[in-house]
Write a protein that holds these residues in place. Structure first.
Motif, mmCIF file in Angstrom:
data_model
loop_
_atom_site.group_PDB
_atom_site.id
_atom_site.type_symbol
_atom_site.label_atom_id
_atom_site.label_comp_id
_atom_site.label_asym_id
_atom_site.label_seq_id
_atom_site.Cartn_x
_atom_site.Cartn_y
_atom_site.Cartn_z
ATOM 1 N N UNK A 1 21.046 -3.697 24.608
ATOM 2 C CA UNK A 1 21.397 -2.795 23.152
ATOM 3 C C UNK A 1 21.364 -1.293 23.656
ATOM 4 N N UNK A 2 21.388 -0.156 22.699
ATOM 5 C CA UNK A 2 20.738 0.694 23.032
ATOM 6 C C UNK A 2 20.108 1.455 22.080
ATOM 7 N N UNK A 3 19.515 2.227 21.715
ATOM 8 C CA UNK A 3 17.877 1.975 21.303
ATOM 9 C C UNK A 3 18.798 3.673 19.860
ATOM 10 N N UNK A 4 18.171 3.510 18.334
ATOM 11 C CA UNK A 4 18.567 3.619 17.105
ATOM 12 C C UNK A 4 19.399 6.029 17.625
ATOM 13 N N UNK A 5 18.067 6.182 18.436
ATOM 14 C CA UNK A 5 18.007 7.895 18.807
ATOM 15 C C UNK A 5 19.611 7.861 19.694
ATOM 16 N N UNK A 6 20.318 6.773 20.366
ATOM 17 C CA UNK A 6 21.141 7.358 20.909
ATOM 18 C C UNK A 6 22.919 7.685 19.503
ATOM 19 N N UNK A 7 22.447 6.345 18.980
ATOM 20 C CA UNK A 7 23.393 6.572 17.825
ATOM 21 C C UNK A 7 22.819 7.468 17.167
ATOM 22 N N UNK A 8 22.297 7.786 16.473
ATOM 23 C CA UNK A 8 21.823 9.358 15.432
ATOM 24 C C UNK A 8 22.197 10.203 16.343
ATOM 25 N N UNK A 9 22.466 10.316 17.125
ATOM 26 C CA UNK A 9 22.746 11.881 18.162
ATOM 27 C C UNK A 9 24.213 12.218 17.883
ATOM 28 N N UNK A 10 24.769 10.471 17.752
ATOM 29 C CA UNK A 10 26.535 10.846 17.307
ATOM 30 C C UNK A 10 26.430 11.345 15.146
ATOM 31 N N UNK A 11 25.911 10.210 15.064
ATOM 32 C CA UNK A 11 25.877 10.887 13.024
ATOM 33 C C UNK A 11 24.266 9.890 12.887
ATOM 34 N N UNK A 12 23.666 10.548 11.342
ATOM 35 C CA UNK A 12 22.951 10.231 10.673
ATOM 36 C C UNK A 12 22.756 9.280 10.028
#
Length: 71
Positions: free
Chosen positions: A39-50
């Protein structure tokens, strides 16, 4: 090279035992847990969109789709 004086974690799951505020090892435990689970940490997703409300999983394919839909 600029050094970050304060930890920059954007994860909102403060109860997670891997969150940097719950130990002194920074992001390493979170990254290790996610890599082990493919998996990829949530922080990478949050860098794209909150807004992570549409996510069903945090795997590599989900990140690619999330990025393409939210870039």
């Amino acid at each position: 090279m600029t050094l970050i004086a304060k930890h920059f974690c954007n994860c909102q799951d403060l109860k997670c035992k891997h969150h940097p505020s719950n130990h002194s090892k920074g992001c390493d435990p979170c990254i290790a847990k996610n890599l082990q689970a493919n998996e990829i940490p949530a922080c990478f997703f949050r860098a794209v969109s909150e807004d992570l409300s549409t996510l069903k999983a945090y795997n590599f394919g989900d990140f690619a789709r999330f990025y393409l839909e939210n870039k």
